[in-house]
Design an enzyme around this catalytic site. Structure first.
Site, PDB file in Angstrom:
ATOM      1  N   SER A 158       0.848  -1.194   0.000  1.00  0.00           N
ATOM      2  CA  SER A 158       0.000   0.000   0.000  1.00  0.00           C
ATOM      3  C   SER A 158       0.878   1.236   0.000  1.00  0.00           C
ATOM      4  O   SER A 158       1.978   1.225   0.576  1.00  0.00           O
ATOM      5  CB  SER A 158      -0.893   0.011   1.252  1.00  0.00           C
ATOM      6  OG  SER A 158      -1.523   1.267   1.414  1.00  0.00           O
ATOM      7  N   TYR A 171      -1.773  -0.226  10.218  1.00  0.00           N
ATOM      8  CA  TYR A 171      -1.752  -0.692   8.832  1.00  0.00           C
ATOM      9  C   TYR A 171      -0.525  -0.164   8.096  1.00  0.00           C
ATOM     10  O   TYR A 171       0.192  -0.914   7.424  1.00  0.00           O
ATOM     11  CB  TYR A 171      -3.030  -0.222   8.138  1.00  0.00           C
ATOM     12  CG  TYR A 171      -3.132  -0.564   6.673  1.00  0.00           C
ATOM     13  CD1 TYR A 171      -3.469  -1.840   6.254  1.00  0.00           C
ATOM     14  CD2 TYR A 171      -2.923   0.417   5.698  1.00  0.00           C
ATOM     15  CE1 TYR A 171      -3.593  -2.147   4.896  1.00  0.00           C
ATOM     16  CE2 TYR A 171      -3.038   0.123   4.350  1.00  0.00           C
ATOM     17  CZ  TYR A 171      -3.375  -1.166   3.959  1.00  0.00           C
ATOM     18  OH  TYR A 171      -3.483  -1.462   2.623  1.00  0.00           O
TER      19      TYR A 171
END
Length: 273
Positions: A158, A171
């Protein structure tokens, strides 16, 4: 390369695909980006195994691929558990005698700032987004080394690995670790002809993102259109486009490329107006 019918399935017309004869495992492959990668890999001639925690979407996807004439299987696995992550590779090797390609697409995107994140939430993010890929890679590379055979691995990262928003602290931490793991493993096994790359993807229209937007942000049915109006290309990323890129990286057509962590996004990170 095989051509496609109107539903995007591979037609078995005797022509070759980018992954003809390859044995591919897509962890987290029962929905979202993982499912798109599984479809693309099968379309390009691979025998595909997908894993996921819920049997229903996994078995439905496998049924779809088999109906299109592709070889596919589903393995139930919780990638947060290191033993099950390694076991997913073992199941593929047991069924096919080897693993050629691994894609780590499982992901957890639940929200939490630095001040809000509990130890349990932090551990869950590291387990799904980093530990699972680590031990699946460990098992896949071990098989490749034992056979003295080349292989390819693609990790779905990501752009949050570069920092991320305040409400995705755990995250972002895990995805930064995945980027480092990708480079480290690629360097360690470059002489073994095992190529390891990653895509740091941006905002993408997946089933999981739809659930997240509704659960954490109170989004309505038009959230994709509203979000697209604030993006340079006028829309979110498409899982099928990402899947095509992943297949390219898995295939010999990506040549000698290894250790690349590619920002797959429409925003140019580091650039300022």
């Amino acid at each position: 390369m095989g051509h496609l019918d109107d539903s995007g399935k591979r037609l078995l017309d005797g022509t070759g695909g980018l992954l003809d004869g390859k044995i591919v495992l897509v962890n987290g492959g029962s929905q979202g980006i993982g499912a798109a990668v599984a479809r693309a890999a099968a379309r390009e001639g691979a025998a595909v195994t997908v894993t996921g925690r819920r049997p229903e979407p996994g078995e439905a996807l496998v049924g779809e691929l088999r109906a299109a004439g592709c070889e596919a299987a589903y393995v139930r696995a919780d990638l947060a558990d290191a033993g099950q992550a390694r076991g997913s590779v073992a199941r593929v090797v047991e069924a096919h005698g080897r693993i050629d390609c691994l894609v780590n697409a499982a992901g957890l995107t639940s929200r939490g700032t630095l001040l809000e994140t509990t130890p349990e939430l932090f551990d869950a993010h590291l387990a799904i987004n980093l530990k699972g890929p680590f031990f699946a890679m460990q098992a896949a590379v071990a098989d490749m080394l034992e056979r003295e055979a080349p292989g390819t691995i693609v990790n779905i990262g990501s752009n949050c690995a570069h920092g991320g928003p305040p409400n995705l602290t755990a995250y972002s931490t895990a995805k930064a670790g995945l980027a480092g793991l990708t480079r480290n493993a690629a360097h360690a096994h470059r002489w073994d002809r095992i190529r390891v790359n990653a895509l740091n993807i941006g905002w993408t229209a997946t089933e999981g993102e739809d659930t997240t937007q509704r659960a954490f942000h109170g989004a309505g049915d038009d959230w994709r259109e509203r979000a697209g109006r604030g993006l340079p290309m006028g829309r979110l990323g498409d899982p099928d486009e990402i899947a095509d890129f992943v297949v390219l990286l898995l295939s010999d057509r990506s040549g000698v490329v290894t250790g690349s962590v590619i920002d797959w996004d429409q925003n140019v990170l580091g650039a300022l107006d």
